[in-house]
Design a protein around this motif. Sequence first.
Motif, PDB file in Angstrom:
ATOM      1  N   CYS A  42      69.625  36.569  68.937  1.00 54.61           N
ATOM      2  CA  CYS A  42      69.078  35.207  68.997  1.00 54.61           C
ATOM      3  C   CYS A  42      67.807  35.132  69.835  1.00 54.61           C
ATOM      4  CB  CYS A  42      70.121  34.245  69.571  1.00 54.61           C
ATOM      5  SG  CYS A  42      70.570  34.563  71.310  1.00 54.61           S
ATOM      6  N   GLY A  43      67.553  36.172  70.658  1.00 55.09           N
ATOM      7  CA  GLY A  43      66.361  36.176  71.489  1.00 55.09           C
ATOM      8  C   GLY A  43      66.577  35.730  72.919  1.00 55.09           C
ATOM      9  N   GLN A  44      67.819  35.412  73.255  1.00 54.25           N
ATOM     10  CA  GLN A  44      68.081  34.883  74.591  1.00 54.25           C
ATOM     11  C   GLN A  44      67.725  35.835  75.735  1.00 54.25           C
ATOM     12  OE1 GLN A  44      71.704  32.828  77.153  1.00 54.25           O
ATOM     13  NE2 GLN A  44      71.966  33.144  74.975  1.00 54.25           N
ATOM     14  N   PRO A  45      68.027  37.141  75.660  1.00 56.19           N
ATOM     15  CA  PRO A  45      67.648  38.035  76.762  1.00 56.19           C
ATOM     16  C   PRO A  45      66.149  38.007  77.053  1.00 56.19           C
ATOM     17  CG  PRO A  45      69.237  39.118  75.353  1.00 56.19           C
ATOM     18  CD  PRO A  45      68.831  37.868  74.643  1.00 56.19           C
ATOM     19  N   ALA A  46      65.339  38.048  75.991  1.00 57.19           N
ATOM     20  CA  ALA A  46      63.889  37.999  76.179  1.00 57.19           C
ATOM     21  C   ALA A  46      63.454  36.631  76.697  1.00 57.19           C
ATOM     22  CB  ALA A  46      63.180  38.307  74.857  1.00 57.19           C
ATOM     23  N   ASN A  48      65.158  34.373  78.480  1.00 55.19           N
ATOM     24  CA  ASN A  48      65.553  34.161  79.868  1.00 55.19           C
ATOM     25  C   ASN A  48      64.769  35.030  80.846  1.00 55.19           C
ATOM     26  OD1 ASN A  48      67.408  32.304  79.006  1.00 55.19           O
ATOM     27  ND2 ASN A  48      69.193  33.622  79.283  1.00 55.19           N
ATOM     28  N   SER A  49      64.205  36.137  80.329  1.00 56.31           N
ATOM     29  CA  SER A  49      63.437  37.036  81.193  1.00 56.31           C
ATOM     30  C   SER A  49      61.948  36.719  81.196  1.00 56.31           C
ATOM     31  CB  SER A  49      63.645  38.490  80.747  1.00 56.31           C
ATOM     32  OG  SER A  49      65.004  38.860  80.859  1.00 56.31           O
ATOM     33  N   GLY A  50      61.570  35.683  80.444  1.00 55.39           N
ATOM     34  CA  GLY A  50      60.172  35.268  80.435  1.00 55.39           C
ATOM     35  C   GLY A  50      59.319  35.910  79.361  1.00 55.39           C
ATOM     36  N   TYR A  51      59.934  36.707  78.472  1.00 54.53           N
ATOM     37  CA  TYR A  51      59.190  37.352  77.403  1.00 54.53           C
ATOM     38  C   TYR A  51      59.242  36.480  76.145  1.00 54.53           C
ATOM     39  CZ  TYR A  51      59.430  41.412  80.459  1.00 54.53           C
ATOM     40  OH  TYR A  51      59.324  42.270  81.539  1.00 54.53           O
ATOM     41  N   TRP A  52      58.497  35.385  76.178  1.00 52.30           N
ATOM     42  CA  TRP A  52      58.598  34.391  75.112  1.00 52.30           C
ATOM     43  C   TRP A  52      57.982  34.859  73.803  1.00 52.30           C
ATOM     44  CZ3 TRP A  52      58.627  28.532  76.438  1.00 52.30           C
ATOM     45  CH2 TRP A  52      59.644  28.292  77.398  1.00 52.30           C
ATOM     46  N   HIS A  84      69.091  26.028  70.272  1.00 51.09           N
ATOM     47  CA  HIS A  84      68.608  24.725  70.725  1.00 51.09           C
ATOM     48  C   HIS A  84      67.322  24.849  71.544  1.00 51.09           C
ATOM     49  CE1 HIS A  84      72.129  21.906  69.880  1.00 51.09           C
ATOM     50  NE2 HIS A  84      72.450  23.059  69.331  1.00 51.09           N
ATOM     51  N   HIS A  85      66.981  26.051  71.968  1.00 45.70           N
ATOM     52  CA  HIS A  85      65.717  26.276  72.670  1.00 45.70           C
ATOM     53  C   HIS A  85      64.578  26.634  71.716  1.00 45.70           C
ATOM     54  CE1 HIS A  85      67.481  25.935  76.600  1.00 45.70           C
ATOM     55  NE2 HIS A  85      68.260  26.995  76.451  1.00 45.70           N
ATOM     56  N   TYR A  86      64.887  26.884  70.458  1.00 44.72           N
ATOM     57  CA  TYR A  86      63.848  27.283  69.510  1.00 44.72           C
ATOM     58  C   TYR A  86      62.714  26.261  69.383  1.00 44.72           C
ATOM     59  CZ  TYR A  86      66.513  31.338  67.737  1.00 44.72           C
ATOM     60  OH  TYR A  86      67.152  32.547  67.608  1.00 44.72           O
ATOM     61  N   PRO A  87      63.007  24.950  69.364  1.00 48.55           N
ATOM     62  CA  PRO A  87      61.892  24.006  69.289  1.00 48.55           C
ATOM     63  C   PRO A  87      60.901  24.161  70.449  1.00 48.55           C
ATOM     64  CG  PRO A  87      63.922  22.906  68.688  1.00 48.55           C
ATOM     65  CD  PRO A  87      64.313  24.262  69.193  1.00 48.55           C
ATOM     66  N   GLY A 175      74.020  37.297  81.311  1.00 52.51           N
ATOM     67  CA  GLY A 175      73.126  38.252  80.657  1.00 52.51           C
ATOM     68  C   GLY A 175      72.366  39.120  81.647  1.00 52.51           C
ATOM     69  N   THR A 176      71.047  38.956  81.682  1.00 51.55           N
ATOM     70  CA  THR A 176      70.218  39.777  82.572  1.00 51.55           C
ATOM     71  C   THR A 176      70.489  39.482  84.044  1.00 51.55           C
ATOM     72  OG1 THR A 176      68.433  38.147  82.367  1.00 51.55           O
ATOM     73  CG2 THR A 176      68.378  40.041  80.878  1.00 51.55           C
ATOM     74  N   PHE A 177      71.057  38.325  84.344  1.00 53.62           N
ATOM     75  CA  PHE A 177      71.410  37.993  85.737  1.00 53.62           C
ATOM     76  C   PHE A 177      72.362  39.030  86.319  1.00 53.62           C
ATOM     77  CE2 PHE A 177      74.523  36.020  88.612  1.00 53.62           C
ATOM     78  CZ  PHE A 177      73.688  35.579  89.632  1.00 53.62           C
ATOM     79  N   ALA A 178      73.329  39.479  85.502  1.00 57.26           N
ATOM     80  CA  ALA A 178      74.318  40.451  85.965  1.00 57.26           C
ATOM     81  C   ALA A 178      73.672  41.788  86.304  1.00 57.26           C
ATOM     82  CB  ALA A 178      75.396  40.654  84.905  1.00 57.26           C
TER      83      ALA A 178
END
Length: 240
Positions: A42-46, A48-52, A84-87, A175-178
Motif C-alpha cells: 500500500c506504500g505505508q512504510p515509504a 511514514n518514513s517521508g519517502y512520498w 485514506h492517505h492517498y488523496p 512498522g518502521t517505528f519498531a
Amino acid sequence: MKVSLFITCMSDAIYPRVGEAMVRLLARYGVQLDFPKVQTCCGQPAFNSGYWEEARATAATILDAFEDSDFVISPSGSCTGMIHHYPKLFEKDPVQLERAKELQDKSYEFTQFLVNVLGVTDVGASFPHKVTYHPSCHGSRLLGVKEEPITLMKHVKGLELVPLPFAEDCCGFGGTFAVKMADISGAMVTEKADHVLESEAEVLVGLDMACLMNIGGNLRYRNEPVRVMHLAELLYEGVK
C-alpha cells in the motif's frame, strides 16, 4: 458487483490463512472475491518514513489494480487506512486525486464490509473459548472500526469476550517505528502482552496481523500459551 481482495503484504507473505478465511467466509454470502495479481504494498512504510515519491509510485499501482472494483476488502485496518492517505499523496495531480478518492470510498476493512455493507452480524459460528480483543490503532482511530468486531464476536456461540485492560494503548509495532525505536517498541509490546495475560484470556483476537504478530511474538518469547488469531480466522474456524 465486483468485490476484490486487497490481501496486504503481511497476510500475503506470512499469514495467508487470513485471506483464505476471508474468501471462504464471504463465499457463504455469495461474494466471490476477485484477486488482482498486480496489487502490491500500500506504500505505508515509504509514506511514514517521508519517502512520498516512492509511496506515490506504489499507490499508483494500487489505483490501477482496483480501478474496476466495486468494493475493495482488506484484512487490515492499517493498510486500508493508508488508502485514506492517498488523496494527500495526489493532491497536486487532479486525475490521480479523483481516482484516489474513488478508491477510498469503496475500500473497507473486513468487518466493516461484513457488518455495514452485507448486514451480517451473526455468521453462525461456535467458539467456546475465553477471548480478548486488541483494537489496532489505525482501524479504530482512523477508520472508526469499533463496534463491528465486537458485534460479530457477541454473536459467536460459546465465546466469552473479556475486556483487555488499557485496550486502546498501541502495541508498539508501528512498522518502521519498531525498527527505529526498538527499545521503546519492545517496552510497549511487553506492557501490552502483560495486559493480555491480565485478562486471563485463552485467545487474543484482532484485525491487523502486524499488531498480532508483534504481541504474539512477545507472548511466545515468554512461553505463554495464548493463541493469537485474526477475527476472520476465528469466525471461519467456528463455522467450518
